[in-house]
Design a protein around this motif. Structure first.
Motif, PDB file in Angstrom:
ATOM      1  N   LEU A   1       0.680  -1.224   0.011  1.00  0.00           N
ATOM      2  CA  LEU A   1       0.091   0.034   0.055  1.00  0.00           C
ATOM      3  C   LEU A   1       0.828   1.385  -0.012  1.00  0.00           C
ATOM      4  N   ALA A   2       2.046   1.278   0.806  1.00  0.00           N
ATOM      5  CA  ALA A   2       2.942   2.553   0.869  1.00  0.00           C
ATOM      6  C   ALA A   2       3.428   2.606  -0.394  1.00  0.00           C
ATOM      7  N   GLU A   3       4.102   1.612  -1.170  1.00  0.00           N
ATOM      8  CA  GLU A   3       4.488   1.987  -2.404  1.00  0.00           C
ATOM      9  C   GLU A   3       3.408   2.530  -3.397  1.00  0.00           C
ATOM     10  N   TYR A   4       2.202   1.857  -3.502  1.00  0.00           N
ATOM     11  CA  TYR A   4       1.021   2.351  -4.053  1.00  0.00           C
ATOM     12  C   TYR A   4       0.933   3.792  -3.901  1.00  0.00           C
ATOM     13  N   SER A   5       0.987   4.059  -2.643  1.00  0.00           N
ATOM     14  CA  SER A   5       0.818   5.610  -2.329  1.00  0.00           C
ATOM     15  C   SER A   5       1.875   6.440  -2.923  1.00  0.00           C
TER      16      SER A   5
ATOM     17  N   GLY B   1       3.658  10.372  -0.618  1.00  0.00           N
ATOM     18  CA  GLY B   1       3.953   8.824  -0.097  1.00  0.00           C
ATOM     19  C   GLY B   1       3.592   8.444   1.043  1.00  0.00           C
ATOM     20  N   TYR B   2       4.603   8.146   1.909  1.00  0.00           N
ATOM     21  CA  TYR B   2       4.563   7.608   3.398  1.00  0.00           C
ATOM     22  C   TYR B   2       3.817   8.481   4.156  1.00  0.00           C
ATOM     23  N   SER B   3       4.052   9.681   4.027  1.00  0.00           N
ATOM     24  CA  SER B   3       3.627  10.849   4.880  1.00  0.00           C
ATOM     25  C   SER B   3       2.022  10.877   4.789  1.00  0.00           C
ATOM     26  N   ASP B   4       1.529  10.308   3.974  1.00  0.00           N
ATOM     27  CA  ASP B   4      -0.020  10.608   3.471  1.00  0.00           C
ATOM     28  C   ASP B   4      -0.797   9.836   4.604  1.00  0.00           C
ATOM     29  N   PRO B   5      -1.752  10.657   5.509  1.00  0.00           N
ATOM     30  CA  PRO B   5      -2.530  10.090   6.506  1.00  0.00           C
ATOM     31  C   PRO B   5      -3.568   9.130   5.869  1.00  0.00           C
ATOM     32  N   ASN B   6      -4.021   9.400   4.538  1.00  0.00           N
ATOM     33  CA  ASN B   6      -4.779   8.459   4.006  1.00  0.00           C
ATOM     34  C   ASN B   6      -4.183   7.114   4.074  1.00  0.00           C
ATOM     35  N   LEU B   7      -3.001   7.205   3.796  1.00  0.00           N
ATOM     36  CA  LEU B   7      -2.047   5.643   3.729  1.00  0.00           C
ATOM     37  C   LEU B   7      -2.194   5.073   5.184  1.00  0.00           C
ATOM     38  N   THR B   8      -2.149   5.959   6.256  1.00  0.00           N
ATOM     39  CA  THR B   8      -2.084   5.393   7.697  1.00  0.00           C
ATOM     40  C   THR B   8      -3.406   4.787   7.937  1.00  0.00           C
ATOM     41  N   VAL B   9      -4.571   5.432   7.464  1.00  0.00           N
ATOM     42  CA  VAL B   9      -6.002   4.761   7.755  1.00  0.00           C
ATOM     43  C   VAL B   9      -5.986   3.417   6.787  1.00  0.00           C
ATOM     44  N   ALA B  10      -5.607   3.326   5.666  1.00  0.00           N
ATOM     45  CA  ALA B  10      -5.801   2.391   4.644  1.00  0.00           C
ATOM     46  C   ALA B  10      -4.920   1.238   5.345  1.00  0.00           C
ATOM     47  N   THR B  11      -3.580   1.488   5.881  1.00  0.00           N
ATOM     48  CA  THR B  11      -2.913   0.701   6.295  1.00  0.00           C
ATOM     49  C   THR B  11      -3.636  -0.238   7.481  1.00  0.00           C
TER      50      THR B  11
ATOM     51  N   ALA C   1      -8.344  10.533   9.156  1.00  0.00           N
ATOM     52  CA  ALA C   1      -7.143  11.028   8.493  1.00  0.00           C
ATOM     53  C   ALA C   1      -6.671  12.216   9.218  1.00  0.00           C
ATOM     54  N   ALA C   2      -7.756  12.854   9.535  1.00  0.00           N
ATOM     55  CA  ALA C   2      -7.282  14.334  10.325  1.00  0.00           C
ATOM     56  C   ALA C   2      -6.594  13.902  11.690  1.00  0.00           C
ATOM     57  N   SER C   3      -6.892  12.928  12.481  1.00  0.00           N
ATOM     58  CA  SER C   3      -6.269  12.473  13.514  1.00  0.00           C
ATOM     59  C   SER C   3      -4.907  12.043  13.004  1.00  0.00           C
ATOM     60  N   ALA C   4      -4.986  11.312  12.030  1.00  0.00           N
ATOM     61  CA  ALA C   4      -3.702  10.550  11.618  1.00  0.00           C
ATOM     62  C   ALA C   4      -2.453  11.664  11.462  1.00  0.00           C
TER      63      ALA C   4
END
Length: 651
Positions: free
Chosen positions: A326-330, A338-348, A603-606
């Protein structure tokens, strides 16, 4: 091409807002009438009528009269900067004020400055000081509200203005100085001389002289649309027989040289033509800057989107992607975050829930006005964490163990169950730990950027530098060759600073958007965009109902990565409701669905946890605005009576 349009729109709006806030005047002078009477002792009696229009509440105005200046290398010649065109002082000052008109004005009382304070009305103070020249400052206290008018009349005598020659006398005075700090809509100047015989007069300004009239002993000029910083002066030559009581210190022991007079006037006419031409060049310069930015950004966007597929209306990709993490797709989708995207945090987190590494629970929290839900998360310590990638391990350590490490020791999982949003906010307060997490995300994004993206083409960098060199050359030629202004230092600074801003902005944008995906990642990017398009077309998903919850969860993971999980999960929930499921049952039985519905909140919290802003569908909430400095307590009106004051300051 959509990105470049957005960038250009943001740029233009930003420039307009910035320039409006920076240069917007708080007041202006709608009408300014000056009547000057030349006296036989070489002084002039001046009466000024000023109609002010205020945008904000003010406590009064300044009238700052520069009557004498000196600078190193100043000559005693016939040029405007000459030492001979200096007065010796200001005398006989009177001030009148009104809120209605120039009829029936109230006489203001002069008082010591130390006795005056804000809020007082129809009073003024006079002070004489040396500040880049000898000047008299009249400080008028006369409060006015925003949107209102103020009428002020000044009377004073300027001593020793006329210069006396063997045969002629010369009047030369700047009625509006070059450092006047507000616009004037209309200016009407009338100078009354003692004799009309052989009287020659001419007016100078870079503004628009609409009329220059001769009527017996009076010479008058009308000027319109005078921008702040534009000087207006008048020169007149006449036989000196009327100067019966002029003082000796203003006498030049030689005949008046009309040849020099004509040459100076020709040069000033040429300077005005050059000034108009220079302004046109500056307009073209600004337009060329904007077009250059648009052109370079267009080329950069074209370079960055090379080989990227543009999907048509009916082109979708419905299969789930698993070639990369998922991080590579981000990183493939958005190299800026990339890795800093809060959307990635929620998705992970949702993905780890799908894979049974963590368990999500929804608990209903009853409140008086509205029921809410809390989302608890716990980890399965029996799972094989070695199968996770470094980012997933670091994220689990971060939110479960409050430490930063890519090695997971399940014995460290002291807080094995907690409310997810509260943990995000708690971590957001630990700046030291958060800095490590952010640095790791940034480093990983940088590594992926080098791995997945081609460098900016050298040809594009060459275009970028060529454009900036051309712009600088145009600016320098206009300053050095075309512009007649004496003070070129500030112009140099403005051009250099402006082009440095363009250089920095454009360079960062080129470095950001001009990198293109390497060939081996293009197909996967196109599939990502096709899947996003598929997930936004809810009717296609509904055709596949009933879908297994496992498949729902996988779709929601990618929907979270795209920032559209709230919309997709809402469609899933609506379908369950149509099938007879109770809403509370849905949220407690399928907590992942509920978390996805409120993915923006998570995502806002992340984002607060990682200290980053988001891409994709998440946008930070909250209100705010720039503080506005209320300057109701005064209005500084600088009206220095010489257009060359800036030249004096520099030298």
């Amino acid at each position: 091409m959509g990105n470049i349009k957005k960038i250009c729109l943001i740029l233009m709006v930003s420039v307009l807002c910035f320039s409006t806030n920076l240069f917007a005047a708080e007041y202006k002078v709608e009408n300014y009438n000056i009547v000057a009477n030349v006296k036989d002792d070489g002084s002039i009696d001046v009466v000024e009528y000023l109609k002010y229009n205020f945008d904000e509440s003010m406590n009064g105005v300044y009238r700052d009269i520069l009557y004498k200046y000196e600078f190193s290398g100043q000559k005693n010649d016939m040029k405007a900067t000459s030492s001979r065109y200096q007065a010796s002082g200001i005398d006989n000052i009177k001030v009148y004020t009104s809120d209605v008109s120039f009829e029936g004005m109230t006489v203001a009382n002069e008082q010591l400055a130390s006795t005056l304070s804000n809020g007082m009305n129809n009073v003024y103070s006079v002070s004489n000081n040396i500040d880049n020249g000898y000047r008299t400052k009249i400080k008028v206290y006369s409060p006015v509200g925003g949107g209102d008018y103020k009428y002020i009349k000044y009377e004073y005598t300027i001593k020793d203005v006329i210069t006396n020659y063997n045969d002629y006398a010369e009047f030369y005075w700047n009625f509006v100085g070059g450092d006047w700090d507000c616009d004037i809509d209309n200016l009407d100047i009338s100078v009354n001389f003692l004799d009309s015989q052989n009287l020659q007069a001419v007016g100078h300004t870079y503004a628009n002289i609409t009329e220059f009239n001769t009527f017996d002993k009076t010479r008058s000029m009308k000027v319109s649309n005078i921008e702040a910083g534009t000087a207006v002066d008048m020169r007149a030559v006449f036989p000196n027989v009327s100067m019966k009581n002029i003082k000796n210190q203003k006498t030049i022991k030689e005949d008046y040289n009309f040849t020099i007079f004509d040459n100076i006037e020709m040069q000033m006419s040429k300077d005005k033509e050059n000034y108009i031409l220079s302004n046109k060049v500056w307009i073209g310069f600004v337009v060329l800057n904007i077009l250059s930015i648009i052109y370079v950004l267009y080329k950069a966007t074209k370079s960055g989107t090379k080989n990227i597929k543009k999907y048509k209306k009916d082109e979708y990709y419905s299969d789930l992607l698993d070639k990369y993490s998922l991080a590579e797709y981000s990183c493939i989708m958005n190299r800026m975050f990339g890795y800093s995207d809060p959307n990635l945090t929620v998705a992970t987190i949702l993905d780890l829930s799908n894979r049974k590494y963590i368990k999500l629970e929804s608990l209903k929290k009853v409140k008086i006005f509205k029921d809410t839900y809390e989302y608890f998360v716990s980890v399965d310590t029996l799972k094989d964490f070695d199968k996770l990638n470094d980012y997933e391990k670091e994220l689990l350590n971060y939110i479960f163990n409050k430490k930063f490490d890519s090695k997971i020791d399940t014995s460290d999982f002291v807080d094995n169950r907690f409310e997810l949003n509260e943990r995000f906010k708690e971590l957001g307060l630990d700046y030291k730990l958060g800095a490590k997490y952010r640095k790791s995300c940034t480093d990983k994004t940088t590594e992926s950027d080098k791995k997945m993206y081609n460098p900016v083409p050298k040809k594009l960098w060459k275009t970028f530098f060529n454009v900036l060199v051309i712009l600088l050359v145009i600016g320098m030629v206009n300053i050095l060759v075309i512009s007649p202004l004496i003070d070129k230092t500030s112009m140099f600074a403005a051009v250099i600073i402006g082009e440095l801003f363009v250089f920095a902005f454009l360079g960062s944008m080129v470095a950001t958007i001009a990198k293109s995906l390497k060939d081996e990642y293009i197909d996967e990017y196109n599939k990502l965009m096709g899947l996003k398009k598929y997930l936004t077309e809810y009717s296609l998903i509904k055709d596949r109902f009933p879908i297994e919850m496992v498949l729902w969860g996988k779709y929601l993971v990618f929907a979270s990565l795209f920032g559209i999980a709230d919309k997709v999960s809402k469609e899933f929930k609506d379908e369950l409701l149509k099938q007879g499921y109770d809403e509370n049952y849905i949220f407690t039985t399928y907590p992942m669905l509920h978390i996805a519905i409120y993915s923006h909140t998570f995502a806002a919290s992340a984002a607060s946890m990682s200290g980053s802003s988001s891409s994709g569908g998440y946008s930070g909430g909250g209100g705010g605005g720039g503080g506005r400095r209320w300057r109701w307590w005064r209005c500084l009106l600088v009206c220095e009576n010489n257009m060359y004051i800036k030249f004096i300051t520099i030298n």
